[in-house]
Design a protein around this motif. Structure first.
Motif, PDB file in Angstrom:
ATOM      1  N   TYR A  75       0.909  -1.287   0.022  1.00 57.70           N
ATOM      2  CA  TYR A  75      -0.026  -0.008  -0.097  1.00 57.70           C
ATOM      3  C   TYR A  75       0.892   1.301   0.034  1.00 57.70           C
ATOM      4  N   VAL A  76       0.612   2.109  -0.992  1.00 59.68           N
ATOM      5  CA  VAL A  76       1.349   3.495  -0.874  1.00 59.68           C
ATOM      6  C   VAL A  76       0.346   4.655  -0.861  1.00 59.68           C
ATOM      7  N   ASN A  77       0.632   5.483   0.143  1.00 55.07           N
ATOM      8  CA  ASN A  77      -0.129   6.628   0.338  1.00 55.07           C
ATOM      9  C   ASN A  77       0.452   7.610  -0.515  1.00 55.07           C
ATOM     10  N   ARG A  84       8.719   9.930  -7.130  1.00 54.67           N
ATOM     11  CA  ARG A  84       8.937   8.500  -7.947  1.00 54.67           C
ATOM     12  C   ARG A  84       9.708   7.804  -6.881  1.00 54.67           C
ATOM     13  N   PHE A  85      10.656   8.501  -6.255  1.00 54.60           N
ATOM     14  CA  PHE A  85      11.484   7.712  -5.465  1.00 54.60           C
ATOM     15  C   PHE A  85      11.051   7.056  -4.177  1.00 54.60           C
ATOM     16  N   ARG A  86      10.071   7.986  -3.358  1.00 53.87           N
ATOM     17  CA  ARG A  86       9.368   7.545  -2.329  1.00 53.87           C
ATOM     18  C   ARG A  86       8.432   6.480  -2.497  1.00 53.87           C
ATOM     19  N   ASP A 128      -2.905   4.821  -3.431  1.00 53.17           N
ATOM     20  CA  ASP A 128      -3.683   5.560  -2.695  1.00 53.17           C
ATOM     21  C   ASP A 128      -3.572   7.100  -3.102  1.00 53.17           C
ATOM     22  N   GLU A 129      -4.571   7.820  -3.648  1.00 47.55           N
ATOM     23  CA  GLU A 129      -4.409   9.295  -4.149  1.00 47.55           C
ATOM     24  C   GLU A 129      -3.642   9.332  -5.275  1.00 47.55           C
ATOM     25  N   ALA A 130      -3.430   8.481  -6.188  1.00 47.70           N
ATOM     26  CA  ALA A 130      -2.625   8.262  -7.384  1.00 47.70           C
ATOM     27  C   ALA A 130      -2.496   9.542  -8.173  1.00 47.70           C
ATOM     28  N   ASP A 131      -3.500  10.335  -8.017  1.00 42.51           N
ATOM     29  CA  ASP A 131      -3.297  11.740  -8.686  1.00 42.51           C
ATOM     30  C   ASP A 131      -2.358  12.513  -8.118  1.00 42.51           C
TER      31      ASP A 131
END
Length: 342
Positions: A75-77, A84-86, A128-131
């Motif tokens: 999961y990525v918030n 990009r790195f984070r 999540d919140e990809a925009d």
């Protein structure tokens, strides 16, 4: 009063979800191939804040992992991991592949190479919140690796599409879209009923009070649960026998303020600059905002990107918009809310 505080937390994923059977079944069918070791389509989950997008996505993943041992999830918030790195680091870290990665010196291409070389279980990546991603090309990178299935969560698909190049737009438009609407009051009451049953002692809140919470939340389940949690916490702290109407009134104001502050604290540096400009100089038109913003930062984003910032902050009740698209102006919704950098 509180029997299980977990069920009152915003990130809690229940064993059963209320009023989202169609969306759960749709998303499950999109991801089903990975349980058979096959690639799955990218899924785009959209809807307003508090519509249950994150909860449903995590719920479906947990069900899939119950069915198949060789399915992993990360999961990525993207509010927090917007570079990009984070985002890449978060994915690799969840997969246990960051032992020798140096945050300051490891090139991005090496992180992508590691994902491409990943040969363990098929993995679902929730963005999540990809925009919020500064480089949405990351979605394309993940999309092109068969081992990964991607769920992109956003408020509005057009805002997500508006920030990516043509090759990715065509792929995203052909992806499976799971769209969610705001909850109705009765649906919110059912959600609250379940949380009360699991998390609180009996007879500490009435049905009428749950309807008041639902009405105050205006379709936002996150806010509704936040109001219930805050009111229950107040009652528990003061050793009250039940939740009172005054507790609910105070909890509604407090919960809105907490959500607004959390959203503000999550803004990227460029978004925060736009917000601070409006807090100091608003109301302003998009053109005026961009002019001031471009003078304030070293590497200004395009007018289109700044318009996306404005739309995003409006959706999260940080800004208010007035007028038509031709003469629209923006102001700060609550000037007393401040950045943690202040």
């Amino acid at each position: 009063m509180i029997r299980d505080a977990r069920v009152l937390r915003a990130g809690f994923v229940p064993r059963e979800v209320e009023h989202r059977d169609a969306e759960v079944n749709h998303l499950s069918s999109v991801l089903e191939p990975i349980t058979n070791g096959e690639p799955a389509d990218t899924a785009i989950v959209t809807g307003p804040s508090g519509a249950g997008k994150t909860c449903i996505s995590k719920f479906v993943i947990e069900r899939l992992r119950e069915e198949a041992l060789d399915v992993e999830a990360t999961y990525v918030n993207c509010w927090q991991n917007y570079t990009r790195f984070r985002a890449l680091y978060q994915i690799l870290d969840d997969l246990g592949r960051t032992i020798d990665i140096h945050r300051q010196s490891t090139p991005h291409d090496e992180l992508i190479d590691r994902l491409q070389q990943y040969d363990d279980s098929r993995t679902v990546v929730i963005l999540d919140e990809a925009d919020q991603l500064e480089d949405p090309g990351l979605i394309y990178n993940l999309h092109s690796i068969p081992k990964f299935a991607v769920i992109c969560i956003a408020n509005n698909e057009e805002e997500l599409f508006g920030r990516v190049d043509d090759r990715l737009v065509s792929r995203l438009r052909s992806s499976e879209h799971v769209r969610m609407d705001k909850y109705h009051n009765e649906q919110l009451v059912d959600i609250l009923h379940a949380r009360v049953e699991w998390g609180l002692e009996q007879d500490v809140i009435t049905d009428d009070q749950l309807y008041r919470i639902a009405d105050a939340a205006a379709g936002d389940a996150r806010l509704a649960i936040g109001i219930l949690r805050t009111a229950a916490s107040t009652a528990d702290r003061t050793n009250a026998d039940r939740i009172t109407d005054n507790m609910l009134l105070e909890a509604a104001d407090d919960s809105r303020a907490q959500i607004r502050q959390k959203s503000l604290d999550s803004l990227t540096p460029h978004q925060r600059t736009v917000y601070d400009i409006l807090r100091e100089h608003g109301p302003l038109s998009p053109g005026e905002i961009h002019d001031r913003y471009a003078d304030a930062v070293d590497d200004p984003r395009t007018q289109r990107t700044v318009r996306n910032y404005l739309s995003k902050m409006t959706q999260y009740n940080l800004l208010e918009a007035e007028g038509t698209s031709r003469d629209r102006t923006y102001t700060v919704a609550d000037p007393t809310t401040t950045s943690t950098n202040d």
